[in-house]
Design an enzyme around this catalytic site. Structure first.
Site, PDB file in Angstrom:
ATOM      1  N   ARG A 125       4.935  -5.490  -8.856  1.00  0.00           N
ATOM      2  CA  ARG A 125       3.865  -6.501  -8.908  1.00  0.00           C
ATOM      3  C   ARG A 125       2.482  -5.927  -8.674  1.00  0.00           C
ATOM      4  O   ARG A 125       1.548  -6.216  -9.412  1.00  0.00           O
ATOM      5  CB  ARG A 125       4.090  -7.573  -7.837  1.00  0.00           C
ATOM      6  CG  ARG A 125       4.938  -8.731  -8.270  1.00  0.00           C
ATOM      7  CD  ARG A 125       5.654  -9.286  -7.058  1.00  0.00           C
ATOM      8  NE  ARG A 125       6.592  -8.286  -6.597  1.00  0.00           N
ATOM      9  CZ  ARG A 125       7.827  -8.179  -7.066  1.00  0.00           C
ATOM     10  NH1 ARG A 125       8.283  -9.043  -7.921  1.00  0.00           N
ATOM     11  NH2 ARG A 125       8.624  -7.218  -6.663  1.00  0.00           N
ATOM     12  N   THR A 126       2.344  -5.125  -7.620  1.00  0.00           N
ATOM     13  CA  THR A 126       1.004  -4.653  -7.270  1.00  0.00           C
ATOM     14  C   THR A 126       0.467  -3.776  -8.391  1.00  0.00           C
ATOM     15  O   THR A 126      -0.667  -3.955  -8.852  1.00  0.00           O
ATOM     16  CB  THR A 126       1.042  -3.886  -5.929  1.00  0.00           C
ATOM     17  OG1 THR A 126       1.637  -4.746  -4.954  1.00  0.00           O
ATOM     18  CG2 THR A 126      -0.349  -3.496  -5.474  1.00  0.00           C
ATOM     19  N   LYS A 138       3.222  20.262  -5.197  1.00  0.00           N
ATOM     20  CA  LYS A 138       2.850  21.674  -5.025  1.00  0.00           C
ATOM     21  C   LYS A 138       2.161  21.908  -3.688  1.00  0.00           C
ATOM     22  O   LYS A 138       1.716  23.013  -3.410  1.00  0.00           O
ATOM     23  CB  LYS A 138       1.895  22.090  -6.149  1.00  0.00           C
ATOM     24  CG  LYS A 138       2.450  21.911  -7.547  1.00  0.00           C
ATOM     25  CD  LYS A 138       1.393  22.300  -8.581  1.00  0.00           C
ATOM     26  CE  LYS A 138       1.805  21.894  -9.977  1.00  0.00           C
ATOM     27  NZ  LYS A 138       0.667  21.936 -10.912  1.00  0.00           N
ATOM     28  N   ARG A 159      -1.525   3.418  -3.458  1.00  0.00           N
ATOM     29  CA  ARG A 159      -0.387   3.097  -2.575  1.00  0.00           C
ATOM     30  C   ARG A 159       0.226   4.423  -2.153  1.00  0.00           C
ATOM     31  O   ARG A 159       0.474   5.296  -2.996  1.00  0.00           O
ATOM     32  CB  ARG A 159       0.636   2.250  -3.309  1.00  0.00           C
ATOM     33  CG  ARG A 159       1.934   2.113  -2.536  1.00  0.00           C
ATOM     34  CD  ARG A 159       2.843   1.081  -3.127  1.00  0.00           C
ATOM     35  NE  ARG A 159       2.325  -0.261  -2.898  1.00  0.00           N
ATOM     36  CZ  ARG A 159       3.004  -1.379  -3.130  1.00  0.00           C
ATOM     37  NH1 ARG A 159       4.237  -1.305  -3.627  1.00  0.00           N
ATOM     38  NH2 ARG A 159       2.486  -2.552  -2.888  1.00  0.00           N
ATOM     39  N   HIS A 193      -1.616  -4.030   3.800  1.00  0.00           N
ATOM     40  CA  HIS A 193      -1.582  -4.331   2.368  1.00  0.00           C
ATOM     41  C   HIS A 193      -2.602  -5.460   2.140  1.00  0.00           C
ATOM     42  O   HIS A 193      -2.234  -6.605   1.870  1.00  0.00           O
ATOM     43  CB  HIS A 193      -0.162  -4.773   1.997  1.00  0.00           C
ATOM     44  CG  HIS A 193       0.146  -4.802   0.529  1.00  0.00           C
ATOM     45  ND1 HIS A 193      -0.788  -4.539  -0.456  1.00  0.00           N
ATOM     46  CD2 HIS A 193       1.304  -5.083  -0.123  1.00  0.00           C
ATOM     47  CE1 HIS A 193      -0.205  -4.658  -1.642  1.00  0.00           C
ATOM     48  NE2 HIS A 193       1.052  -4.984  -1.474  1.00  0.00           N
TER      49      HIS A 193
END
Ligand code: NCD
Length: 305
Positions: free
Chosen positions: A56-57, A85, A106, A134
């Site tokens: 969704r986000t 890396k 995120r 959030h």
């Protein structure tokens, strides 16, 4: 205009700012309805960095950027990037800011949003930093409650069932604690109660906070905000297995309770599918607000709304 360059915590979303944002969100929703797309950001590029799973986000940010006609650059899944890396978050942000006008990220690490926002020369949006915050989800949740109940104060709210680890619960409770007269009851297993720091913070704002194992939604609750147990964040898997199906809203729990049911989704075990047909179950509507909410944030942080 917003009084901050970057959004990392819902503590920044004060009632005055929420009022301004709601006006712009309504305008964005109206423009989706009438025109589909508007060219507010046609000279901008949005960077979408998603180093933890998201449906969704990520998709609603993509849709929001598309509807504003912005360009996009992506990095997904830490193993596809130079993190693998050994590149630092700081170096990654220094690079991405040269490729974009605003960064949405995120990341699994709690506190990563503050690190990135402090380094970045371009505006930064926290799309979830580990089990911490959030804030864009909290804005969607607040918008949904406001649409349905007409207010964000004087509400009797239940939060469950993993208040310890759900960043969505942390951010929404912080946002709503800035309004007067709200009362929070955190329900769920003892091991997943909110931590002392959050409770102290919410209580310091004047919000009454209670803890319970379960409650009856028919006992005068206005909103139940439930979220799955955050499986990926358990140090002790046994606690997850013991509790995962114990806490679940059923149709009799919800029907005729007058209590609005919200969930940031994904829904796993916390709500039976038979609840979906009830008119007070608004979680899919809530998810649909992700697009106008994120359009408003992108446009306002870029000084275009
Ligand atoms: C939430 C999240 O990622 O924290 N989902 C979302 O963004 N809609 C809730 C969750 O994953 O349980």
């Amino acid at each position: 205009m917003l009084p901050f360059k970057s959004l990392t915590s819902s503590k920044q979303l004060t009632p005055e700012i929420i009022d301004q944002l709601f006006v712009v969100i309504d305008q964005m929703a109206a423009s989706i309805e009438s025109k589909g797309r508007i060219d507010l950001l046609d000279d901008k590029v949005v960077a979408l960095l998603f180093f933890e799973p998201s449906s969704r986000t990520m998709m609603s940010f993509q849709s929001a950027a598309q509807r504003l006609k912005a360009g996009m650059v992506f990095a997904q899944n830490a193993s596809n990037t130079s993190f693998e890396k050994g590149e630092s978050l700081e170096d990654l942000i220094r690079m991405v800011e040269a490729y974009s006008d605003i960064i949405v990220m995120r990341h699994a690490q709690q506190g990563s949003a503050d690190i990135a926002a402090n380094i970045s020369k371009v505006p930064f949006i926290n799309a979830g930093d580990g089990g911490n915050e959030h804030p864009t989800q909290a804005l969607i949740d607040a918008y949904t409650i406001h649409k349905e109940k007409g207010r964000l104060d004087s509400l009797n709210i239940v939060f469950g069932f993993d208040s310890l680890q759900s960043r969505s619960i942390h951010s929404l409770s912080r946002l709503l604690s800035q309004y007067v007269g709200n009362r929070f009851t955190f329900i769920g297993p003892k091991e997943l109660e909110p931590n002392e720091q959050l409770l102290a913070e919410l209580r310091a704002s004047g919000t009454e906070c209670l803890i319970a194992d379960q409650v009856q939604l028919h006992d005068g609750y206005d909103v139940a905000y439930v979220n799955r147990l955050q499986e990926e964040r358990f140090e002790n898997r046994e606690i997850f297995e013991e509790n995962r199906r114990k806490y679940r809203l059923t149709k009799p729990d919800v029907e005729n309770s007058g209590c609005l049911i919200l969930d940031p989704l994904p829904r796993i075990d916390e709500i039976c599918t038979e609840v979906d047909e009830l008119e007070n179950a608004v979680y899919f509507k809530q998810a649909s607000y992700g697009v106008p909410v994120r359009m408003a944030l992108l446009a306002m942080l870029l000084g275009k709304a």
